[in-house]
Design an enzyme around this catalytic site. Structure first.
Site, mmCIF file in Angstrom:
data_model
loop_
_atom_site.group_PDB
_atom_site.id
_atom_site.type_symbol
_atom_site.label_atom_id
_atom_site.label_comp_id
_atom_site.label_asym_id
_atom_site.label_seq_id
_atom_site.Cartn_x
_atom_site.Cartn_y
_atom_site.Cartn_z
ATOM 1 N N CYS A 56 16.478 34.927 15.692
ATOM 2 C CA CYS A 56 17.738 34.222 15.535
ATOM 3 C C CYS A 56 18.785 35.198 15.009
ATOM 4 O O CYS A 56 18.448 36.265 14.521
ATOM 5 C CB CYS A 56 17.569 33.086 14.533
ATOM 6 N N ARG A 91 21.930 38.394 21.977
ATOM 7 C CA ARG A 91 20.497 38.238 21.709
ATOM 8 C C ARG A 91 19.932 36.989 22.366
ATOM 9 O O ARG A 91 18.731 36.838 22.483
ATOM 10 C CB ARG A 91 20.260 38.129 20.199
ATOM 11 N N ASN A 126 15.406 33.272 9.891
ATOM 12 C CA ASN A 126 14.928 33.917 11.106
ATOM 13 C C ASN A 126 13.473 34.251 10.859
ATOM 14 O O ASN A 126 13.159 34.903 9.863
ATOM 15 C CB ASN A 126 15.749 35.202 11.328
ATOM 16 N N GLY A 127 12.567 33.782 11.713
ATOM 17 C CA GLY A 127 11.167 34.129 11.524
ATOM 18 C C GLY A 127 10.272 32.911 11.564
ATOM 19 O O GLY A 127 10.623 31.878 12.134
ATOM 20 N N LYS A 149 17.718 38.571 36.879
ATOM 21 C CA LYS A 149 16.765 38.276 35.801
ATOM 22 C C LYS A 149 15.995 36.979 36.082
ATOM 23 O O LYS A 149 14.811 36.882 35.809
ATOM 24 C CB LYS A 149 17.508 38.197 34.464
ATOM 25 N N GLU A 209 11.560 49.377 40.730
ATOM 26 C CA GLU A 209 12.737 48.526 40.546
ATOM 27 C C GLU A 209 13.880 49.214 39.819
ATOM 28 O O GLU A 209 15.036 48.888 40.087
ATOM 29 C CB GLU A 209 12.388 47.177 39.899
ATOM 30 N N HIS A 240 -9.494 54.891 51.971
ATOM 31 C CA HIS A 240 -9.577 54.005 53.133
ATOM 32 C C HIS A 240 -8.261 53.959 53.900
ATOM 33 O O HIS A 240 -7.988 52.997 54.612
ATOM 34 C CB HIS A 240 -10.025 52.606 52.697
ATOM 35 N N LYS A 250 7.572 48.835 37.919
ATOM 36 C CA LYS A 250 8.631 49.303 36.999
ATOM 37 C C LYS A 250 9.378 50.475 37.625
ATOM 38 O O LYS A 250 10.604 50.528 37.608
ATOM 39 C CB LYS A 250 8.042 49.770 35.655
ATOM 40 N N GLU A 301 1.616 47.127 37.725
ATOM 41 C CA GLU A 301 2.832 46.887 36.946
ATOM 42 C C GLU A 301 3.629 48.189 36.791
ATOM 43 O O GLU A 301 4.855 48.192 36.890
ATOM 44 C CB GLU A 301 2.456 46.290 35.583
ATOM 45 N N TRP A 330 17.459 30.887 18.399
ATOM 46 C CA TRP A 330 16.805 31.002 19.705
ATOM 47 C C TRP A 330 15.392 30.504 19.515
ATOM 48 O O TRP A 330 14.548 31.194 18.964
ATOM 49 C CB TRP A 330 16.822 32.447 20.199
HETATM 50 C C1 F6R Z 1 10.073 42.731 37.128
HETATM 51 C C2 F6R Z 1 10.377 41.337 36.905
HETATM 52 C C3 F6R Z 1 10.097 40.369 37.989
HETATM 53 C C4 F6R Z 1 9.711 39.019 37.404
HETATM 54 C C5 F6R Z 1 9.608 37.961 38.506
HETATM 55 C C6 F6R Z 1 9.145 36.644 37.963
HETATM 56 O O1 F6R Z 1 10.392 43.520 36.028
HETATM 57 O O2 F6R Z 1 10.853 40.970 35.867
HETATM 58 O O3 F6R Z 1 9.133 40.827 38.858
HETATM 59 O O4 F6R Z 1 8.490 39.149 36.763
HETATM 60 O O5 F6R Z 1 10.853 37.814 39.128
HETATM 61 O O6 F6R Z 1 10.031 36.207 36.987
HETATM 62 P P1 F6R Z 1 9.589 35.176 35.883
HETATM 63 O O7 F6R Z 1 8.541 35.836 35.057
HETATM 64 O O8 F6R Z 1 10.840 34.862 35.138
HETATM 65 O O9 F6R Z 1 9.027 33.989 36.618
#
Ligand code: F6R
Length: 625
Positions: A22, A47, A119-120, A620, A504, A520, A501, A497, A93
């Site tokens: 928060c 935040r 906060n916490g 996002k 992207e 293969h 990273k 993963e 939050w």
């Molecule tokens: C990659 C990333 C995306 C999300 C995907 C699902 O860094 O963030 O691959 O993981 O779009 O998003 P959520 O987890 O919000 O359903």
């Protein structure tokens, strides 16, 4: 299992209400407090938050105004003519628990003369609340926070500072709180116990905030409170006392950061800030979920005796990074609990007429809780009559509202499009779930993974503190048109993963393979200089991974190995570069391996001058199909 799960929501008493990450601000001085409080809260908006509130100290009592939703909702209702020179403000939050007006901070005591923000997590709030209610205190919210003003009220007759010290002695958990009282209208008291709190010293007053960002336009002279410390802040000065109650002599530090840097905690990008926050996020994620006996407590699932025994299968559904978390979880669940698990990408699951057999629990994993494909898959599973649980980071998200039960990851707001701390906290929650299922499905004695999960925050923090220089590897990857990631077992899941990273945020083509699969077909692409990132955290699988690395080396591939310190020798003669992670139990080592993979992607992307926090073509929350 019959669908007997109740909707996660305010009517469910078993859920734990937790607010953290928060925003906190406070002021005592010569000017009216409200303009700073509102501006400070605005500066903390980045935040993320879901409600806001302020308290101003007036001689007849404490004026409190709060509102769910955006700060503008608070600004619309707050009385801006109030001249009080002392006050506190808060953005909440919620990581667990509904964002309502009642649950918004500040919270007050029975007489409305004390107000507090926090906060916490107060871990023993249930016991404290029961005790306070027994002695006549009346509560009006569901939060853990509200025990604070009532504890302060209980110390009536003593100074606010003494009362804060008393409260500090009673509260358990990781928290920071500010409180004001109409009985001491010139002071704000502050207590810090593991959550951040900063004092700002100004010419015409003194400030408090959870984050330096809020203070910068007003002062650059700050003091950071240490754990266990209590401060009494007035317009005249600041008095800090340590855990033993002794006055602490603290000199102020001058902060050079720009406001923009400060909003990212001094880091150049949110992604780096969020990578560095992971150990704290892990600690928050595990907090209260492991009992003194080492048993997993997943209170939010509202389980009744026999429920976990009746879980015969698990269907995991997710997209992108969350899908990769599920692939790791599949291995944990199957290995530890011997419960069969199927993992599907949400955009596929929804159209493939899935066969869900009786006894299946569907678990949807999503950082945002808003991913359209994941939500559609959940609807499908619910319509078919199956219990659906969610692992998500966002309280009040559509996913959280749609499913029968929610496990929150408590990673705090993730701003960078590229997911880091949300991913690793998803791993931790899923590991807890796997361990809980293992307890009932394989009751025979086994070595517990729990102490190893608990040691991850310290190991991760130590590793990040040293922030290994990935040097030449960064340049090599940044110059490559294509990069391959390999691993076996859990390491394959984390390699997937790692490659995402890199792709992207650097826009470099990357692919991950089970290490044994390269030969293969894909081995045809390995030629001199092609970077191959090999993750090898398992001693048992090491000979196999070594053979796969030799296949790469024989074609001139350049190998960057990610290995635990304990296995580094195995790579000395093989890899072009080695990144070591702390030695830990093999079952959880890949969680630590995620850190260098995230940093490699970050360093490459910054070397290439990419828009790290907002990579092209990506959003996002993917709320469209
Ligand atoms: C990659 C990333 C995306 C999300 C995907 C699902 O860094 O963030 O691959 O993981 O779009 O998003 P959520 O987890 O919000 O359903």
């Amino acid at each position: 299992m019959p669908p007997q799960y109740r909707q996660a929501g305010p009517d469910n008493p078993s859920r734990k209400v937790i607010t953290h990450v928060c925003g906190i601000v406070g002021y005592a001085g010569a000017h009216p407090a409200l303009p700073f409080l509102l501006e400070g809260l605005e500066r903390l908006e980045y935040r993320g938050y879901d409600s806001a509130g302020v308290a101003l100290v007036e001689s007849e009592g404490v004026y409190v105004e709060k509102a769910a939703g955006r700060l503008s909702s608070l600004v619309a209702v707050v009385d801006k003519s109030r001249p009080a020179h002392v006050g506190i403000g808060h953005t909440r939050w919620a990581t667990h628990g509904p964002p309502t007006d009642d649950n918004a901070h500040p919270h007050t005591d029975c007489a409305g003369r004390v107000a507090a923000i926090h906060n916490g997590i107060i871990e023993n709030y249930r016991e404290l609340r029961a005790e306070l209610e027994k002695s006549g205190h009346v509560f009006s919210s569901e939060t853990d926070t509200e025990v604070i003003p009532h504890l302060l009220e209980a110390g009536e007759g003593h100074s606010l500072g003494e009362r804060a010290l008393y409260a500090r002695g009673r509260l358990e958990g990781a928290y920071a709180f500010l409180a004001v009282s109409a009985d001491e209208p010139d002071a704000v008291v502050a207590v810090r116990q593991a959550s951040p709190l900063v004092l700002g010293l100004g010419d015409t007053g003194n400030y408090l905030a959870s984050d330096i960002t809020a203070l910068l336009p007003y002062t650059r002279e700050v003091m950071i409170l240490d754990n266990g410390e209590m401060a009494v802040v007035t317009g005249r000065g600041v008095e800090i006392r340590d855990a033993a109650g002794l006055v602490v002599d603290r000199t102020a530090s001058h902060i050079e950061w720009t406001t923009e840097e400060a909003s990212r905690g001094g880091y150049p990008h949110f992604m780096l800030k969020e990578i560095m926050e992971q150990p704290d996020a892990w600690a928050d994620c595990l907090r209260g979920r492991i009992g003194a006996d080492g048993a997993v407590i997943l209170e939010e699932l509202g389980l009744r005796p026999g429920d976990l025994e009746r879980v015969l299968r698990v269907q995991l559904i997710a997209a992108g990074t969350a899908y990769h978390a599920c692939l790791m979880a599949q291995r944990w669940l199957e290995e530890w609990a011997r419960v069969p698990v199927r993992v599907d990408v949400a955009s596929e699951f929804r159209y493939q007429h899935p066969i869900l057999s009786p006894g299946t629990v569907v678990v949807a994993v999503s950082q945002s809780g808003e991913t359209a494909d994941t939500l559609a898959s959940v609807a499908l599973a619910k319509d078919a009559g199956f219990p659906v649980w969610a692992v998500t980071n966002v309280v009040g998200s559509t996913l959280a509202r749609e499913v029968h039960r929610v496990l929150y990851t408590r990673a705090g707001p993730e701003v960078s499009v590229c997911s880091t701390k949300a991913y690793t906290t998803q791993l931790l929650v899923l590991a807890l779930l796997a361990d809980a299922l293992a307890d009932v499905h394989r009751p025979e004695p086994r070595s517990s993974v729990i102490p190893h999960l608990q040691s991850l925050p310290a190991l991760g923090a130590a590793w990040l503190r040293e922030r290994r220089d990935l040097g030449a590897s960064v340049a090599r990857v940044a110059a490559a048109p294509s990069v391959f990631y390999i691993g076996r077992g859990l390491d394959y899941a984390v390699a997937l993963e790692g490659q995402l990273k890199l792709k992207e945020i650097s826009y470099i083509h990357a692919e991950a393979y089970p290490a044994g699969e390269l030969k293969h077909g894909t081995l045809a692409l390995i030629e001199p200089g092609v970077p191959v990132v090999a993750v090898a955290t398992s001693a048992a699988l090491m000979p196999k991974v070594r053979s796969n690395i030799m296949e790469v080396r024989a074609r001139g591939g350049s190998v960057l190995a990610v290995v635990p310190e304990s296995l580094a020798d195995e790579m000395q003669d093989l890899a072009d570069a080695i990144i070591t992670i702390p030695a830990t139990d093999e079952r959880v080592a890949p969680v630590l391996a995620a850190l260098p993979l995230q940093l490699l992607a970050y360093d490459v992307a910054t070397a290439l001058d990419r828009d790290v926090d907002k990579p092209r073509n990506l959003a996002k929350s993917v709320t469209v199909e």
